[in-house]
Scaffold this motif. Structure first.
Motif: not given
Length: 192
Positions: A1-20
């Protein structure tokens, strides 16, 4: 099992406009593209296995929720273990032989192709993402599997008659894709 790096450092609001992103529709798009590749190689298309799809989806969601990537989950279970725990058989008769095991391909990618960070004079940061379409993600998954000898062997194996795909989507826009294969041909995987 490979553990990933911590989530990206951007705030949750940064991706709020992501396409569904529709994980079920993406899984079906991958299935269609897998069968197109198999057909081009003179192989029978794989049947979709709903019950095995639940196993694949659970593994993808587990990887997304717990930030790891691997065939063995945090409890030490592999694809065959997970299928058996779901009441599915991992055995099939192929000619005069009994084949045991559930095949598995994994793929991890981002929902975005690229992103840029713009820092304003007041220190505020703005994020600009270039998003992938679901079709692009499906094409990328299948293309990468075909470039890897072990994944390609699974995808093009004449022993496999069915498949299932599950897509997990993490909060930091990482997609975890599990593709499970079965040698079962006519009926859905049956309990032992």
């Amino acid at each position: 099992m490979d553990v990933l790096l911590a989530p990206a450092s951007w705030p949750a609001s940064a991706t709020r406009n992501a396409p569904v992103l529709d994980p079920a529709a993406l899984a079906q798009e991958i299935h269609i593209q897998v069968n197109a590749v198999r057909t081009r190689h003179g192989l029978t298309p794989l049947a979709w296995k709903d019950r095995l799809a639940e196993v694949a989806l659970a593994h993808s969601r587990d990887m997304a929720d717990h930030a790891y990537f691997g065939h063995t989950n945090r409890r030490g279970e592999d694809a065959g273990d997970r299928a058996r725990q779901a009441g599915l058989s991992d055995r099939a008769r192929v000619g005069a032989y009994v084949v045991e095991g559930v095949g598995e391909n994994l793929f991890m990618t981002h929902h975005f192709r690229a992103y840029e960070v713009f820092t304003q004079a007041d220190g505020q940061q703005t994020y600009l993402f270039e998003w992938k379409t679901q079709q692009e993600i499906a094409q990328e998954a299948v293309a990468r599997w075909m470039q890897s000898p072990a994944h390609r062997a699974n995808l093009l194996s004449p022993l496999y008659h069915g498949e299932a795909i599950g897509v997990g989507h993490s909060a930091n826009e990482v997609l975890f894709i599990t593709q499970n294969f079965t040698c079962q041909s006519d009926d859905p995987l049956a309990a032992r």
